[in-house]
Design a protein around this motif. Structure first.
Motif, PDB file in Angstrom:
ATOM      1  N   ASN A 167       6.554  11.702  -3.006  1.00 17.91           N
ATOM      2  CA  ASN A 167       5.338  12.575  -3.253  1.00 17.91           C
ATOM      3  C   ASN A 167       5.563  13.999  -2.989  1.00 17.91           C
ATOM      4  O   ASN A 167       4.801  14.919  -2.663  1.00 17.91           O
ATOM      5  CB  ASN A 167       4.192  12.148  -2.490  1.00 17.91           C
ATOM      6  CG  ASN A 167       3.652  10.744  -2.528  1.00 17.91           C
ATOM      7  OD1 ASN A 167       3.841  10.337  -3.812  1.00 17.91           O
ATOM      8  ND2 ASN A 167       3.477  10.174  -1.425  1.00 17.91           N
ATOM      9  N   ASP A 195       0.871  -1.041   0.048  1.00 25.25           N
ATOM     10  CA  ASP A 195       0.113   0.014  -0.037  1.00 25.25           C
ATOM     11  C   ASP A 195       0.911   1.348  -0.160  1.00 25.25           C
ATOM     12  O   ASP A 195       0.513   2.279  -0.688  1.00 25.25           O
ATOM     13  CB  ASP A 195      -0.946   0.022   1.040  1.00 25.25           C
ATOM     14  CG  ASP A 195      -2.084  -0.894   1.030  1.00 25.25           C
ATOM     15  OD1 ASP A 195      -2.384  -1.591   0.085  1.00 25.25           O
ATOM     16  OD2 ASP A 195      -2.642  -1.091   2.107  1.00 25.25           O
ATOM     17  N   LYS A 196       2.158   1.233   0.787  1.00 26.86           N
ATOM     18  CA  LYS A 196       3.065   2.348   1.050  1.00 26.86           C
ATOM     19  C   LYS A 196       3.714   2.432  -0.395  1.00 26.86           C
ATOM     20  O   LYS A 196       3.788   3.805  -0.789  1.00 26.86           O
ATOM     21  CB  LYS A 196       3.763   2.286   1.997  1.00 26.86           C
ATOM     22  CG  LYS A 196       3.107   2.413   3.257  1.00 26.86           C
ATOM     23  CD  LYS A 196       4.091   2.350   4.498  1.00 26.86           C
ATOM     24  CE  LYS A 196       3.354   2.530   5.927  1.00 26.86           C
ATOM     25  NZ  LYS A 196       4.469   2.379   6.852  1.00 26.86           N
ATOM     26  N   LYS A 201       3.936   8.480  -5.810  1.00 26.10           N
ATOM     27  CA  LYS A 201       3.458   9.055  -7.259  1.00 26.10           C
ATOM     28  C   LYS A 201       4.525   9.901  -7.576  1.00 26.10           C
ATOM     29  O   LYS A 201       4.685  10.255  -8.984  1.00 26.10           O
ATOM     30  CB  LYS A 201       2.379   9.730  -7.113  1.00 26.10           C
ATOM     31  CG  LYS A 201       1.028   9.317  -6.618  1.00 26.10           C
ATOM     32  CD  LYS A 201       0.765   7.976  -7.623  1.00 26.10           C
ATOM     33  CE  LYS A 201      -0.311   7.199  -6.955  1.00 26.10           C
ATOM     34  NZ  LYS A 201      -0.602   6.023  -7.574  1.00 26.10           N
ATOM     35  N   ALA A 234       1.398   3.965  -3.009  1.00 22.97           N
ATOM     36  CA  ALA A 234       0.987   5.518  -2.759  1.00 22.97           C
ATOM     37  C   ALA A 234       2.023   6.367  -3.252  1.00 22.97           C
ATOM     38  O   ALA A 234       1.673   7.691  -3.286  1.00 22.97           O
ATOM     39  CB  ALA A 234       0.832   5.696  -1.131  1.00 22.97           C
ATOM     40  N   GLY A 270       7.397   8.500   3.470  1.00 26.68           N
ATOM     41  CA  GLY A 270       6.648   7.682   2.884  1.00 26.68           C
ATOM     42  C   GLY A 270       6.320   6.304   3.418  1.00 26.68           C
ATOM     43  O   GLY A 270       5.469   5.401   3.288  1.00 26.68           O
ATOM     44  N   GLU A 327       7.184   2.894 -10.814  1.00 23.42           N
ATOM     45  CA  GLU A 327       6.478   1.989  -9.808  1.00 23.42           C
ATOM     46  C   GLU A 327       7.732   0.892  -9.916  1.00 23.42           C
ATOM     47  O   GLU A 327       8.124   0.435 -11.065  1.00 23.42           O
ATOM     48  CB  GLU A 327       5.144   1.540 -10.252  1.00 23.42           C
ATOM     49  CG  GLU A 327       4.438   0.376  -9.428  1.00 23.42           C
ATOM     50  CD  GLU A 327       3.185   0.149  -9.740  1.00 23.42           C
ATOM     51  OE1 GLU A 327       2.265   0.961  -9.331  1.00 23.42           O
ATOM     52  OE2 GLU A 327       2.909  -0.838 -10.457  1.00 23.42           O
TER      53      GLU A 327
END
Length: 247
Positions: free
Chosen positions: A234, A37-38, A43, A41, A206, A119
Motif C-alpha cells: 500500500n 481480509d488482509k 492495493k 486490503a 500489511g 490480486e
C-alpha cells in the motif's frame, strides 16, 4: 462388531476425503498467510531485491498497483532496463540491444491484462472467471503437496485462444504453494514446462506472508532466481511509473 468397524472406517475415510477439497486447501493457504481480509486490503506493492541470471546478479525493483499495473526494473552496469511493464492496457519492455523502450505486440498486451493482476489468482477465483480442481497429491523435492489445477481466462497465441492452465503444489505441512508449473506458450521455450519454485515465506508489511526466494526453471534447468530483500504494501505509486516513455 466387524460391521461396526467397517462402518467406522468408511465414515472416517469419507471425512478425510471430504477434507481434501480445493476450497479448503485454498482457505488454509490464506489463513496461513495472513487471512483473506488482509490480502484484499493490498492495493499496491513494491519489492526490492536481486535477480540472478546466467551468473550475473542484478538489483531488481518490482512495482504493482491494483488492478493490473506492474513494472520490473533491473540494473546492469549502471543502466536500468524494464522487463516488463504494463500500464493496464499496453505492455512494453526495454530492447536490450538498443536500450530503448518498445511496445509489446497487441496480442501480448491483451494477455497481460489478466497476467499482471496484483490480486492473488486464488483469491475470489470464481468471481474472476477462474476454475480450480484438486488433483490428488504429488511429492515435490521431498515435500508432500496437494496438486491444484488453476484454469484462468484463455490466452491468445498467434491469433487463437488457448486454454490457460497452471498447476500449483501446496505443501501439505505448511499450507503454502512451493511450486507452480505451466507450459510455455511462446518464444524459444514454447511447448516446454516452466516451473517456478517459491520458498522462504516471511511476514511483510500489511500482515501477509510472501516468498522471499523465487526460482524459475525450464526443462529442469535454472533460468533465473530472485531473492527479495523487502516488500512494501500500500505504497503510493504514481500511474506515470507505468506509462510508456515519450520519445
Amino acid at each position: 462388531m466387524k460391521k461396526l468397524l467397517v462402518l467406522f472406517f468408511c465414515v472416517a475415510g469419507s471425512l478425510v476425503a471430504r477434507a481434501q477439497t480445493a476450497d479448503e486447501v485454498i482457505d488454509k493457504y490464506f489463513a496461513q498467510t495472513g487471512g483473506k481480509d488482509k490480502w484484499m486490503a493490498i492495493k499496491s506493492m513494491k519489492a526490492t531485491g536481486k535477480a540472478k541470471v546466467q551468473g550475473m546478479e542484478l538489483p531488481l525493483t518490482m512495482l504493482q498497483k491494483a488492478p493490473n499495473k506492474m513494472k520490473a526494473t533491473a540494473t546492469f552496469q549502471g543502466m536500468s532496463f524494464i522487463q516488463p511493464c504494463f500500464d493496464g492496457s499496453t505492455g512494453w519492455n526495454t530492447n536490450q540491444m538498443t536500450m530503448k523502450p518498445e511496445k509489446m505486440a497487441a496480442e501480448d498486451s491483451e494477455n497481460m491484462k489478466d497476467e499482471a493482476m496484483l490480486e492473488d489468482p486464488f483469491l475470489n477465483y470464481a468471481a474472476k472467471g477462474y476454475k480450480v480442481e484438486l488433483q490428488g497429491k504429488e511429492t515435490i523435492e521431498g515435500t508432500e503437496c496437494h496438486k491444484m489445477k488453476l484454469t484462468r481466462k484463455p490466452t491468445m497465441v498467434d491469433g487463437k485462444a488457448e486454454e490457460n492452465v497452471a498447476y500449483y503444489f501446496f505443501s501439505v505441512a505448511d499450507n503454502v504453494p512451493i511450486m507452480s508449473r505451466t507450459i510455455a506458450k511462446k518464444g524459444p521455450a514454447k511447448g516446454t514446462p516452466v516451473e517456478t519454485y517459491m520458498s522462504d515465506y516471511q511476514e511483510v508489511a500489511g500482515g501477509i506472508f510472501m516468498p522471499f526466494t523465487v526460482t524459475t526453471k525450464t526443462n529442469g534447468k535454472e533460468m533465473m532466481s530472485m531473492v527479495m530483500d523487502k516488500y512494501e504494501t500500500n505504497v503510493a505509486i504514481d500511474d506515470a511509473e507505468f506509462a510508456f516513455p515519450k520519445q
